[in-house]
Design a protein around this motif. Sequence first.
Motif, PDB file in Angstrom:
ATOM      1  N   GLN A  69       0.822  -1.205   0.000  1.00 26.14           N
ATOM      2  CA  GLN A  69       0.000   0.000   0.000  1.00 26.14           C
ATOM      3  C   GLN A  69       0.861   1.262   0.000  1.00 26.14           C
ATOM      4  OE1 GLN A  69      -2.649  -0.432   3.348  1.00 26.14           O
ATOM      5  NE2 GLN A  69      -3.417  -2.403   2.613  1.00 26.14           N
ATOM      6  N   ALA A  70       1.977   1.216   0.734  1.00 23.59           N
ATOM      7  CA  ALA A  70       2.869   2.375   0.791  1.00 23.59           C
ATOM      8  C   ALA A  70       3.501   2.645  -0.579  1.00 23.59           C
ATOM      9  CB  ALA A  70       3.953   2.152   1.841  1.00 23.59           C
ATOM     10  N   ILE A  71       3.860   1.591  -1.300  1.00 22.73           N
ATOM     11  CA  ILE A  71       4.432   1.769  -2.634  1.00 22.73           C
ATOM     12  C   ILE A  71       3.382   2.349  -3.586  1.00 22.73           C
ATOM     13  CG2 ILE A  71       5.402   0.572  -4.637  1.00 22.73           C
ATOM     14  CD1 ILE A  71       7.383   0.843  -2.383  1.00 22.73           C
ATOM     15  N   CYS A  72       2.150   1.860  -3.486  1.00 22.29           N
ATOM     16  CA  CYS A  72       1.065   2.425  -4.304  1.00 22.29           C
ATOM     17  C   CYS A  72       0.935   3.924  -4.068  1.00 22.29           C
ATOM     18  CB  CYS A  72      -0.257   1.734  -3.989  1.00 22.29           C
ATOM     19  SG  CYS A  72      -0.424   0.060  -4.646  1.00 22.29           S
ATOM     20  N   ALA A  73       0.917   4.318  -2.807  1.00 26.26           N
ATOM     21  CA  ALA A  73       0.767   5.738  -2.478  1.00 26.26           C
ATOM     22  C   ALA A  73       1.967   6.545  -2.961  1.00 26.26           C
ATOM     23  CB  ALA A  73       0.591   5.894  -0.964  1.00 26.26           C
ATOM     24  N   LEU A  74       3.158   5.971  -2.852  1.00 24.49           N
ATOM     25  CA  LEU A  74       4.371   6.684  -3.254  1.00 24.49           C
ATOM     26  C   LEU A  74       4.375   6.954  -4.750  1.00 24.49           C
ATOM     27  CD1 LEU A  74       7.241   7.744  -2.530  1.00 24.49           C
ATOM     28  CD2 LEU A  74       8.080   5.450  -3.069  1.00 24.49           C
ATOM     29  N   ILE A  75       4.095   5.960  -5.572  1.00 24.09           N
ATOM     30  CA  ILE A  75       4.220   6.145  -7.014  1.00 24.09           C
ATOM     31  C   ILE A  75       3.151   7.089  -7.560  1.00 24.09           C
ATOM     32  CG2 ILE A  75       5.310   3.889  -7.270  1.00 24.09           C
ATOM     33  CD1 ILE A  75       2.775   2.809  -8.499  1.00 24.09           C
ATOM     34  N   ASP A  76       2.046   7.231  -6.840  1.00 22.29           N
ATOM     35  CA  ASP A  76       1.008   8.165  -7.282  1.00 22.29           C
ATOM     36  C   ASP A  76       1.503   9.605  -7.291  1.00 22.29           C
ATOM     37  OD1 ASP A  76      -0.909   6.276  -7.799  1.00 22.29           O
ATOM     38  OD2 ASP A  76      -1.872   6.437  -5.842  1.00 22.29           O
ATOM     39  N   GLY A  77       2.535   9.910  -6.534  1.00 26.41           N
ATOM     40  CA  GLY A  77       3.027  11.281  -6.437  1.00 26.41           C
ATOM     41  C   GLY A  77       4.067  11.660  -7.466  1.00 26.41           C
ATOM     42  N   PHE A  78       4.419  10.752  -8.387  1.00 28.44           N
ATOM     43  CA  PHE A  78       5.469  11.034  -9.365  1.00 28.44           C
ATOM     44  C   PHE A  78       4.892  11.285 -10.759  1.00 28.44           C
ATOM     45  CE2 PHE A  78       7.937   8.904  -6.080  1.00 28.44           C
ATOM     46  CZ  PHE A  78       9.120   9.647  -6.073  1.00 28.44           C
ATOM     47  N   GLU A  79       5.579  12.151 -11.517  1.00 27.25           N
ATOM     48  CA  GLU A  79       5.234  12.406 -12.916  1.00 27.25           C
ATOM     49  C   GLU A  79       5.846  11.371 -13.842  1.00 27.25           C
ATOM     50  OE1 GLU A  79       3.104  14.605 -14.282  1.00 27.25           O
ATOM     51  OE2 GLU A  79       2.549  14.961 -12.192  1.00 27.25           O
ATOM     52  N   LEU A  80       6.822  10.634 -13.365  1.00 26.45           N
ATOM     53  CA  LEU A  80       7.418   9.560 -14.151  1.00 26.45           C
ATOM     54  C   LEU A  80       6.457   8.381 -14.174  1.00 26.45           C
ATOM     55  CD1 LEU A  80      10.180   8.747 -15.518  1.00 26.45           C
ATOM     56  CD2 LEU A  80      10.741   7.639 -13.355  1.00 26.45           C
ATOM     57  N   PRO A  81       6.181   7.786 -15.338  1.00 24.26           N
ATOM     58  CA  PRO A  81       5.253   6.652 -15.383  1.00 24.26           C
ATOM     59  C   PRO A  81       5.728   5.497 -14.499  1.00 24.26           C
ATOM     60  CG  PRO A  81       5.652   7.490 -17.581  1.00 24.26           C
ATOM     61  CD  PRO A  81       6.629   8.183 -16.691  1.00 24.26           C
ATOM     62  N   MET A  82       4.846   5.027 -13.630  1.00 21.99           N
ATOM     63  CA  MET A  82       5.182   3.938 -12.718  1.00 21.99           C
ATOM     64  C   MET A  82       3.979   3.029 -12.548  1.00 21.99           C
ATOM     65  SD  MET A  82       7.332   5.811  -9.656  1.00 21.99           S
ATOM     66  CE  MET A  82       8.590   7.046 -10.018  1.00 21.99           C
ATOM     67  N   ARG A  83       4.261   1.725 -12.480  1.00 18.58           N
ATOM     68  CA  ARG A  83       3.225   0.725 -12.239  1.00 18.58           C
ATOM     69  C   ARG A  83       3.716  -0.260 -11.186  1.00 18.58           C
ATOM     70  NH1 ARG A  83       2.583  -2.417 -17.338  1.00 18.58           N
ATOM     71  NH2 ARG A  83       4.495  -1.429 -18.082  1.00 18.58           N
ATOM     72  N   LEU A  84       2.789  -0.728 -10.375  1.00 19.20           N
ATOM     73  CA  LEU A  84       3.069  -1.791  -9.412  1.00 19.20           C
ATOM     74  C   LEU A  84       2.213  -2.992  -9.759  1.00 19.20           C
ATOM     75  CD1 LEU A  84       4.219  -3.039  -6.803  1.00 19.20           C
ATOM     76  CD2 LEU A  84       2.380  -1.895  -5.549  1.00 19.20           C
ATOM     77  N   LEU A  85       2.875  -4.100 -10.084  1.00 18.97           N
ATOM     78  CA  LEU A  85       2.197  -5.366 -10.337  1.00 18.97           C
ATOM     79  C   LEU A  85       2.323  -6.214  -9.081  1.00 18.97           C
ATOM     80  CD1 LEU A  85       3.809  -6.093 -13.831  1.00 18.97           C
ATOM     81  CD2 LEU A  85       1.722  -4.797 -13.351  1.00 18.97           C
ATOM     82  N   THR A  86       1.211  -6.805  -8.663  1.00 20.81           N
ATOM     83  CA  THR A  86       1.205  -7.600  -7.436  1.00 20.81           C
ATOM     84  C   THR A  86       0.695  -8.999  -7.736  1.00 20.81           C
ATOM     85  OG1 THR A  86       0.813  -5.615  -6.099  1.00 20.81           O
ATOM     86  CG2 THR A  86       0.369  -7.753  -5.068  1.00 20.81           C
ATOM     87  N   SER A  87       1.529  -9.987  -7.484  1.00 25.47           N
ATOM     88  CA  SER A  87       1.145 -11.381  -7.687  1.00 25.47           C
ATOM     89  C   SER A  87       0.348 -11.863  -6.489  1.00 25.47           C
ATOM     90  CB  SER A  87       2.395 -12.247  -7.863  1.00 25.47           C
ATOM     91  OG  SER A  87       2.064 -13.619  -7.909  1.00 25.47           O
ATOM     92  N   VAL A  88      -0.640 -12.708  -6.747  1.00 30.99           N
ATOM     93  CA  VAL A  88      -1.440 -13.238  -5.644  1.00 30.99           C
ATOM     94  C   VAL A  88      -0.690 -14.330  -4.882  1.00 30.99           C
ATOM     95  CG1 VAL A  88      -3.581 -12.701  -6.827  1.00 30.99           C
ATOM     96  CG2 VAL A  88      -2.569 -14.982  -7.099  1.00 30.99           C
ATOM     97  N   ARG A  89       0.387 -14.844  -5.454  1.00 34.02           N
ATOM     98  CA  ARG A  89       1.230 -15.806  -4.733  1.00 34.02           C
ATOM     99  C   ARG A  89       2.660 -15.679  -5.207  1.00 34.02           C
ATOM    100  NH1 ARG A  89       1.872 -20.789  -7.698  1.00 34.02           N
ATOM    101  NH2 ARG A  89       0.569 -20.878  -9.569  1.00 34.02           N
ATOM    102  N   ASN A  90       3.567 -16.106  -4.366  1.00 39.49           N
ATOM    103  CA  ASN A  90       4.986 -15.994  -4.683  1.00 39.49           C
ATOM    104  C   ASN A  90       5.359 -16.933  -5.820  1.00 39.49           C
ATOM    105  OD1 ASN A  90       7.951 -17.238  -3.943  1.00 39.49           O
ATOM    106  ND2 ASN A  90       7.833 -15.038  -3.659  1.00 39.49           N
TER     107      ASN A  90
END
Length: 314
Positions: A69-90
């Motif tokens: 959740q912290a990474i999601c919030a962090l990348i929302d504040g940047f003008e550089l394109p950023m995506r977070l992909l989250t796997s449901v299992r390792n």
Amino acid sequence: MTVMTEIPMREHANAASRRGGAPAISILVPFYRDDASALITALAPLARDPHDFEIVLFDDGEPDPELNQAICALIDGFELPMRLLTSVRNRGRAAGRNLLAGQARAPWLLYLDADMTPGDDAFLDRYHTAIATDVADAVFGGYETDEPDNPAHRLHAALSRTSDQHGAASRNAIGATAFCSSNLLVRAEVMRDCPYDEDFTGWGWEDVDWAVSASARFRLTHIDNPARHGGLQEATELLDKFRAGAINFKRLIARHPELANLPGARAARLLKRVPGQHWLRGLWARLSRSEGLPLRIRTLALKLWRASWTSEVI
């Protein structure tokens, strides 16, 4: 070789990423518990043209939902394109890197570990130059390791400096086996044709396997463009990692018999001839963990521990 393609996941994209466009370089950052915040914050100002880059992160199994959740919030504040992909299992190191390559939009991919930071302000510029001058199809920039403040991490730092931290000239003399899976710039088409072998599970050697396989078909080279590597571990964690990594080393040698003369394999074969050498593992473990001993003794004991477990499988 197994390559997993169906990996259930969700995606969180910041506004800049949703605007679309094709960047020149996709910076790919897999992580498992490691906080990528410092890396993201350090990289963003180095992207002189935000349209040239995207950052794609992969949380492999979401072991820490608060960090996600912290990474999601962090990348929302940047003008550089950023995506977070989250796997449901390792899915592991190899599968995570293959997934990132498949999701990247750029013709060039730059793999970085979440616990890294750029070596200096020209870090991304040097990779732009490597692309513009067509030096190779894949480029490894190297590592730097700072002296840690925590005494428990000094063994790992010493091992990194002696085993992994070499200049480009030395690494080019070694060749493909000096490649690592992070601070690696590679053409996207190379990763499509030569993905990481996902039969390497757990820790170790999938990067060497990839580089040796890729070098048979593509141009690989080393340059001096180091990233600073954090994420240092204590002796007990290193002992566990090296014991578990013996299985992957066995797979590496089976796939590439020409690597049987690697220093680790030679040491393992020598130890295999020593009757009862496995009884010495307790001693080597104690020496590795003994912070009062000189680091050269502790690193030697750690290497003997690794060679001893490798001797069981080769």
